[in-house]
Design an enzyme around this catalytic site. Structure first.
Site, PDB file in Angstrom:
ATOM      1  N   LYS A 164       0.827  -1.224  -0.092  1.00  0.00           N
ATOM      2  CA  LYS A 164      -0.105  -0.211   0.008  1.00  0.00           C
ATOM      3  C   LYS A 164       1.044   1.289   0.015  1.00  0.00           C
ATOM      4  CE  LYS A 164      -3.791   1.989   2.525  1.00  0.00           C
ATOM      5  NZ  LYS A 164      -4.638   1.539   3.950  1.00  0.00           N
ATOM      6  N   SER A 201      -9.738   1.291   3.401  1.00  0.00           N
ATOM      7  CA  SER A 201      -9.012   2.387   2.170  1.00  0.00           C
ATOM      8  C   SER A 201      -7.900   1.243   1.548  1.00  0.00           C
ATOM      9  CB  SER A 201      -8.344   3.186   3.188  1.00  0.00           C
ATOM     10  OG  SER A 201      -7.180   2.586   4.149  1.00  0.00           O
ATOM     11  N   SER A 244      -9.533  -1.422   7.259  1.00  0.00           N
ATOM     12  CA  SER A 244      -9.029  -1.068   6.153  1.00  0.00           C
ATOM     13  C   SER A 244      -8.343  -2.113   5.266  1.00  0.00           C
ATOM     14  CB  SER A 244      -8.353  -0.076   5.781  1.00  0.00           C
ATOM     15  OG  SER A 244      -8.983   1.303   5.717  1.00  0.00           O
TER      16      SER A 244
HETATM   17  N1  GLN Z   1     -13.305   2.980   6.790  1.00  0.00           N
HETATM   18  C1  GLN Z   1     -12.741   3.464   7.609  1.00  0.00           C
HETATM   19  C2  GLN Z   1     -12.139   4.994   7.744  1.00  0.00           C
HETATM   20  O1  GLN Z   1     -12.344   5.647   6.878  1.00  0.00           O
HETATM   21  C3  GLN Z   1     -11.043   2.709   8.094  1.00  0.00           C
HETATM   22  C4  GLN Z   1      -9.952   3.419   7.438  1.00  0.00           C
HETATM   23  C5  GLN Z   1      -8.894   2.528   7.805  1.00  0.00           C
HETATM   24  O2  GLN Z   1      -8.827   1.469   8.541  1.00  0.00           O
HETATM   25  N2  GLN Z   1      -7.550   2.901   7.404  1.00  0.00           N
HETATM   26  O3  GLN Z   1     -11.472   5.417   8.781  1.00  0.00           O
END
Ligand code: GLN
Length: 485
Positions: free
Chosen positions: A77, A152, A176
């Protein structure tokens, strides 16, 4: 023709194939370019990964000792630092930035002979659930290109699901890794907070962030964790204890488990009807197969998402204050600006809409007058959750939860309604608030054609039993669903 099943099988193939690593890398490079439309990669390290494959092939031919991830093709990532390589966090604010050091996780992958093939697209600064917040365009779900891959770490999930690499690294602050894994039908592991060093991981919510793994199998995910996890003097929040040997998890016999599930979560009005009925059937089948399965009253379920968004935005507003255009990244070319306007312009220009929203929200909940009402309250909720969780694990081996209230959303479905997007994190943020490890297991297929699965969780630093239990669950449940398997 190269094909990949597991790292173990790949290593057997390498034993009889002198140029096996090069063959694998060439295969993945071709697949990446064939699937460019998915937009899973922001950069592919083509020459570099071919050169490394060649070196590794030579090393093997020379009979030298090989690393545990010898020749394993990994994507990362674009939020994890890799020395000498660009890193953007899918944001314009880091335009032109090159990492000056590598994350511990990257160093450890390389020390075990892995090959890093490229950087994956993601939501900007890991904020989002659909990958639509990337400054470099959305990522498509390979199973249905009208749908999002989740976020994400959407690009990393797609890279594994579409066969563009063997395994990938993502980060999980509130789901994420687990949610995009669920949307794309692969295994997604979030280790215990403190299991994997965060050194070199761009901070979003520092007390929540963990590097996680996407893989086709639990065994592969466990091999990656074995390599990247463990104490690190460069991150004071990593646990001191060494990791157990995770391979044991896959050889043990059936064991009767004490499994808990949150009644309110399985009956939650936001949960898709079909997912609800499949998961409830699964609960029944688990107890029929000899496990002790207990419903748990968990009255805090509706407090989890608000607490998560207050605490993570507060941490983000502080963590992201370092991006101001002074030392690196995007910078306005106007010499007459005062310092304040210089910062303002750079940040306005560099950050996308969702990141700005969260910085504002986080600054608000930390501001004098609101601090106690929001931030302190949310910290209290977090403490309660941790205490309650510790108590529950005195009587349970495992907790199971849905991963997401629905299968992958349609592109654009939630972009205009951030609250509904946030609420869809209801099942994943719990593990980050409490720091426990969690894995999403791709078990089912919905009548709409999309995959979905279940999340398994154990108490902190219990990844070994988590692998063991999850492996059993996968085997048993698969055989329950498909008796011929
Ligand atoms: N969907 C969650 C957020 O928007 C998770 C994000 C993540 O785990 N980086 O914060």
């Amino acid at each position: 023709m190269f094909s990949f099943t597991t790292i173990k099988d790949y290593h057997q193939f390498l034993a009889d194939t002198p140029a096996g690593c090069s063959l694998a890398v060439r295969h993945y490079l071709a697949e990446i370019s064939r699937h460019k439309d998915l937009n899973a990669f922001l950069e592919v390290f083509e020459d570099e990964s071919l050169a490394r494959a060649k070196t590794l092939d030579e090393k093997r031919q020379a009979g030298k000792p090989l690393g545990s991830l010898h020749g394993v093709v990994v994507a990362i990532k674009d939020i994890i630092a890799y020395k000498g390589h660009r890193m953007t966090a899918a944001s314009r604010i880091l335009e032109g930035y090159t990492s000056i050091f590598s994350a511990t996780a990257i160093d450890r992958l390389l020390a075990e002979d892995a090959i890093i093939i490229g950087r994956n697209n993601c939501d900007e600064f890991a904020m989002g659930s659909t990958n639509e917040n990337s400054a470099f365009g959305k990522v498509l779900n390979p199973i249905d290109k009208e749908r999002v891959p989740g976020g994400s770490s959407g690009g990393s999930a797609v890279a594994v699901a579409a066969g563009l690499c063997m395994v990938s690294l993502g980060s999980d602050t509130g789901g994420s890794v687990r949610q995009p894994a669920d949307f794309c039908g692969v295994v997604g592991l979030k280790p215990t907070y403190g299991r994997v060093s965060r050194y070199g991981l761009i901070a979003y919510g520092s007390s929540f962030d963990q590097i996680g793994v996407f893989a086709h199998s639990l065994a592969d995910a466990s091999l990656i964790l074995q390599a990247i996890g463990g104490p690190d003097p460069l991150d004071g929040t990593t646990a001191r204890a060494a990791q157990p040997d995770y391979r044991q998890a896959f050889t043990r016999q059936f064991q009767k488990l004490r499994i808990g599930y949150f009644k309110d979560a399985f009956e939650h009005p936001s949960l898709d009807r079909e997912i609800k009925s499949r998961l409830n059937n699964m609960v029944t089948s688990l107890s029929e197969s000899g496990h002790e399965v207990k419903p748990i009253d968990f009255e805090y379920i509706d407090y989890i998402v608000p607490a998560y968004y207050i605490l993570t935005t507060a941490e983000a507003s502080s963590n992201l204050s370092r991006y101001d255009g002074t030392r690196y990244g995007i910078r306005v070319q106007d010499r007459d600006l005062g310092l304040r306007d210089f910062y303002k312009k750079n940040r306005s220009m560099g950050f996308g809409k969702e990141v700005k929203r969260r910085i504002l929200l986080g600054t608000f909940v930390l501001s004098a007058g609101y601090y106690d009402a929001y931030f302190t309250k949310a910290q209290q909720v977090r403490k309660l959750l941790i205490e309650r969780t510790d108590l529950m694990f005195k009587q349970l081996d495992l907790i199971i939860l849905p991963v997401s209230p629905s299968t992958a959303f349609r592109i654009g479905e939630k972009t205009e309604d951030p609250i509904s997007m946030y609420l869809a994190d209801i099942y994943t943020v719990y593990a980050n608030l409490t720091g426990i490890p969690a894995v999403s297991l791709p078990l089912f297929s919905h009548s709409n054609g999309m995959p979905f699965g279940i999340q398994a969780m154990t108490s902190r630093f219990k990844e070994l039993p988590l692998f063991q239990f999850s492996h059993q669950l996968m085997q048993q449940y698969k055989s329950y669903e498909n008796p011929t398997l």
